[in-house]
Design an enzyme around this catalytic site. Structure first.
Site, PDB file in Angstrom:
ATOM      1  N   GLY A 402      17.949  48.629  14.964  1.00  0.00           N
ATOM      2  CA  GLY A 402      17.062  49.771  15.024  1.00  0.00           C
ATOM      3  C   GLY A 402      17.268  50.560  16.286  1.00  0.00           C
ATOM      4  O   GLY A 402      17.915  50.105  17.230  1.00  0.00           O
ATOM      5  N   GLY A 403      16.740  51.772  16.300  1.00  0.00           N
ATOM      6  CA  GLY A 403      16.875  52.640  17.463  1.00  0.00           C
ATOM      7  C   GLY A 403      15.839  53.732  17.408  1.00  0.00           C
ATOM      8  O   GLY A 403      14.818  53.630  16.710  1.00  0.00           O
ATOM      9  N   GLY A 406      15.128  55.191  13.781  1.00  0.00           N
ATOM     10  CA  GLY A 406      14.634  54.378  12.693  1.00  0.00           C
ATOM     11  C   GLY A 406      15.260  52.998  12.697  1.00  0.00           C
ATOM     12  O   GLY A 406      16.070  52.660  13.561  1.00  0.00           O
ATOM     13  N   ASP A 518      27.138  61.674  20.547  1.00  0.00           N
ATOM     14  CA  ASP A 518      26.706  60.365  21.050  1.00  0.00           C
ATOM     15  C   ASP A 518      27.769  59.300  20.768  1.00  0.00           C
ATOM     16  O   ASP A 518      27.495  58.281  20.127  1.00  0.00           O
ATOM     17  CB  ASP A 518      25.372  59.964  20.413  1.00  0.00           C
ATOM     18  CG  ASP A 518      24.715  58.796  21.163  1.00  0.00           C
ATOM     19  OD1 ASP A 518      25.076  58.558  22.332  1.00  0.00           O
ATOM     20  OD2 ASP A 518      23.842  58.134  20.580  1.00  0.00           O
TER      21      ASP A 518
END
Length: 710
Positions: A402-403, A406, A518
């Site tokens: 997760g992050g 979500g 990213d």
């Protein structure tokens, strides 16, 4: 490269005057291009007026306005036969100020771009200005270009090969071999008619060209020399058939062999028929028809098939071609065998039919709910219901990671296909906006990009369904202490090259330029074969092709942020190049891109690594766990590429296409300079930078081994 035949063309200066190192005493007087005649001190003959397949420094290619003649270079028939082949380079016959590669003197398949006063626009400026000095002349007598060498120690030549590629070579004296530094077109299969009539171009075939089912080379001797121009011929001649199974002579009629995922030839004839059966009969009843294809419309080919290419996963534009063959060349054409097979299948089918009738209704009722999953949107994307995904994930019980965007859960579809389901949190998008973005992501298909399988959009629920990556993220494999996976150098290099290819596709091949924003090991996933998949490009920024940069809020993860992010300047795809360079250092060394403590002192790892690259001590960067087992040339190349990628000024960084070519060995990588920001970076500056973006760092640290699903 057949050096004995071609070394005569090598020059070591900017013109033809300094040839003292070439032994030309054995060349007859009238055939010696560098020996002047004694009568009136005029040149009787020189090689620059007859360049063959090679363009030398100081030679010229162009158009003689007085005689109307074009001076061009033409390939050899094959590597053993210097007769003129079908491929050449010339000044554009249409009159524009650019150079083109031609097939049969007329079909253009690559152009250099127009001369802008300094270089040709489609050739990287750095490739023309660092070692080569180009001159373009347009006067009353001639229009031509000429290049010279700025470094007298460089030996170079430009050659149009018998395979149709135009390549600039540099002589590497330490290896005693020619090194290509520029190649166009990049793919052999982009060369027109390379494999000849009915020849099939296959990049994964050992010989590049092969003959399809029912065909064989016209001349095996020429194919052994990689000369495929004559193409393939039929093993058995066609017999023009009728609508019955037998033709007028009582012989079995022609049939069709299905060839899937093919690039369709461009010279097809479109017919106004509405079904595949009608399209097949139209081709079968036309004695000149060689093949047909039917998707939403019918195409037939009545001439030799040219430019056939076998495509693979990740390639675009593939279709199915039905190649017409004589009955004898079709697989399993024995008629009696067919009759027996039909009888047996009919009997078995009858028995099974009775069983199916009894249990069919029960089976259909049980499968009805699961069949709802198969309602597709815009081609390959599946629209799931929330209940479908809750059932597939066992009520979201097995969490993968997760992050900030979500959580990710493991699931399985009714056909047992494993998937990763990302449940987006805090999404405020409307249904139309969400579906529009999902369809954009679904259209992005590449072997090194994580594939989106489907989505769910019900009420406030927003979920994305991805293919499952069994080996998790690159972050967990590289840095997790209890990981039982140890990546060899060969695997690390293949992973780096795969990531570069995926980013090059996002930057340079999509309809709109896509900046990932990213890039880090946590957003690189590994499949069962440890092939790299770039993930989480759902937070990416799309830039129209008419714009080179865009101003946006800072995003990403500390340690991988380009200087323009920190400065608040508009960004370009070069921010991904910077992040890739930082991550490449981590892949090489197995060490995180951060501060390191050793013997009571601390140092910033990227700064230390860049200094080692400048000093030529790239071997010390290699992960100690590998025990020195690595290709040192690949280590040197990857380390230099990483150092070039993290340069402060974005104009000094390469584009991802150049990174791919460098890692593939197509482009030679020079020794980089150490980035100024790393050279002067002090400990208090590092701490200050980390404090400014602490919230971003916390978010990046919270990503888990499957956090790359977006």
């Amino acid at each position: 490269m057949h050096s004995r035949k071609r070394d005569f063309y090598a020059s070591k200066s900017s013109g033809c005057s300094n040839l003292s190192e070439l032994d030309i005493s054995h060349v007859p007087r009238l055939l010696n291009p560098y020996r002047k005649a004694q009568v009136n001190s005029s040149i009787i003959w020189q090689s620059f007026d007859h360049p063959g397949d090679t363009w030398m420094p100081g030679g010229w290619l162009g158009f003689n306005k007085i005689t109307g003649e074009y001076l061009s270079i033409t390939c050899w028939e094959n590597p053993e036969n210097p007769a003129r082949g079908p491929f050449s380079e010339s000044l554009d016959p249409d009159g524009s100020n650019q150079y083109v590669l031609l097939y049969n003197g007329s079909q253009v398949y690559w152009s250099s771009g127009l001369w802008n006063g300094q270089y040709f626009s489609s050739v990287p400026g750095t490739a023309q200005q660092t070692v080569f000095n180009f001159t373009f002349v347009d006067n009353r007598e001639r229009k031509y270009a000429m290049y010279t060498i700025t470094d007298s120690s460089v030996i170079t030549r430009f050659v149009v090969g018998s395979s149709g590629l135009g390549q600039q070579f540099l002589w590497l004296s330490n290896r005693q071999e020619w090194q290509p530094v520029f190649t166009q077109p990049l793919s052999h299969c982009d060369v027109p008619s390379l494999c000849g009539p009915f020849g099939l171009c296959d990049l994964e075939s050992p010989s590049l060209c092969r003959c399809p089912q029912g065909f064989e080379p016209v001349l095996n001797e020429e194919w052994e020399l990689n000369d495929w121009n004559l193409g393939c011929k039929r093993k058995t001649q066609l017999k023009c058939g009728t609508k019955s199974n037998l033709n007028r002579e009582g012989e079995e009629r022609d049939g069709f062999f299905m060839m899937i995922n093919m690039r369709l030839p461009s010279n097809g004839e479109k017919l106004m028929v509405i079904s595949a059966e009608e399209c097949e009969m139209a081709c079968l009843n036309n004695c000149s028809c060689s093949a047909y294809s039917f998707d939403t419309s019918c195409l037939i080919w009545t001439a030799n098939l040219q430019n056939l290419q076998q495509l693979y996963s990740g390639d675009h534009g593939g279709g199915t071609v039905y190649l017409r063959l004589a009955a004898a060349d079709l697989p399993s054409t024995n008629n009696s065998h067919k009759v027996k097979t039909v009888v047996i299948v009919s009997l078995v089918g009858g028995l099974l039919g009775m069983v199916i009738v009894l249990f069919g209704l029960i089976w259909l009722c049980r499968r009805w709910r699961k069949s709802q999953i198969l309602s597709k949107v815009e081609g390959s994307l599946i629209r799931f219901s929330y209940g479908d995904l809750r059932h597939a994930t066992k009520n979201f019980s097995e969490k993968l990671g997760g992050g900030g965007f979500g959580s990710v859960f493991k699931g399985a579809l009714p056909d047992s296909t494993q998937v990763a389901v990302k449940k987006l949190e805090g999404s405020r998008q409307g249904e139309k906006q969400f579906q529009a973005e999902v369809l954009t992501l679904g259209a992005i298909q590449h072997i090194n990009l994580l594939r989106l399988c489907g989505f769910c959009c019900e009420s406030s629920q927003r979920l994305l369904v991805y293919e499952f990556m069994p080996n998790g993220s690159l972050d967990s494999v590289l840095f997790k202490k209890d990981s039982d996976i140890m990546l060899s150098w060969n695997m690390r290099y293949r992973i780096s090259l795969g990531i570069a290819r995926g980013l090059a596709y996002l930057h340079e091949e999509c309809r709109e330029c896509i900046i990932h924003c990213d890039i880090k090991p946590g957003n690189i996933l590994l499949d069962a074969d440890f092939k790299a998949k770039v993930a989480d490009f759902g937070m990416a920024k799309l830039i129209g092709r008419d714009f080179s940069r865009v101003l946006t809020t800072m995003r990403g993860t500390i340690g991988y942020l380009a200087p323009e992010w920190i400065s608040g300047l508009p960004i370009s795809p070069k921010v991904d190049v910077y992040s890739f360079g930082m991550m490449l250092f981590e892949i090489i060394s197995g060490q995180r891109n951060s501060m390191h403590f050793e013997e009571g002192s601390k140092y910033y790892y990227p700064s230390w690594a860049a200094q080692k690259v400048i000093e030529g001590d790239e071997k010390c960067l290699l992960d100690s766990r590998l025990g020195g087992e690595a290709d040192l040339e690949e280590v040197r190349r990857a380390s230099r590429v990483a150092c070039w990628c993290i340069q402060d000024a974005e104009m000094d960084r390469p584009i991802m296409g150049q990174v791919v070519q460098s890692l593939e060995g197509v482009l030679e990588v020079d020794v980089p300079r150490i980035p100024r920001s790393l050279q002067h970076l002090m400990e208090d500056q590092i701490s200050h930078m980390y404090d400014d973006v602490s919230s971003v760092a916390e978010q990046g640290a919270s990503e888990s081994s499957q956090g790359g699903y977006k």
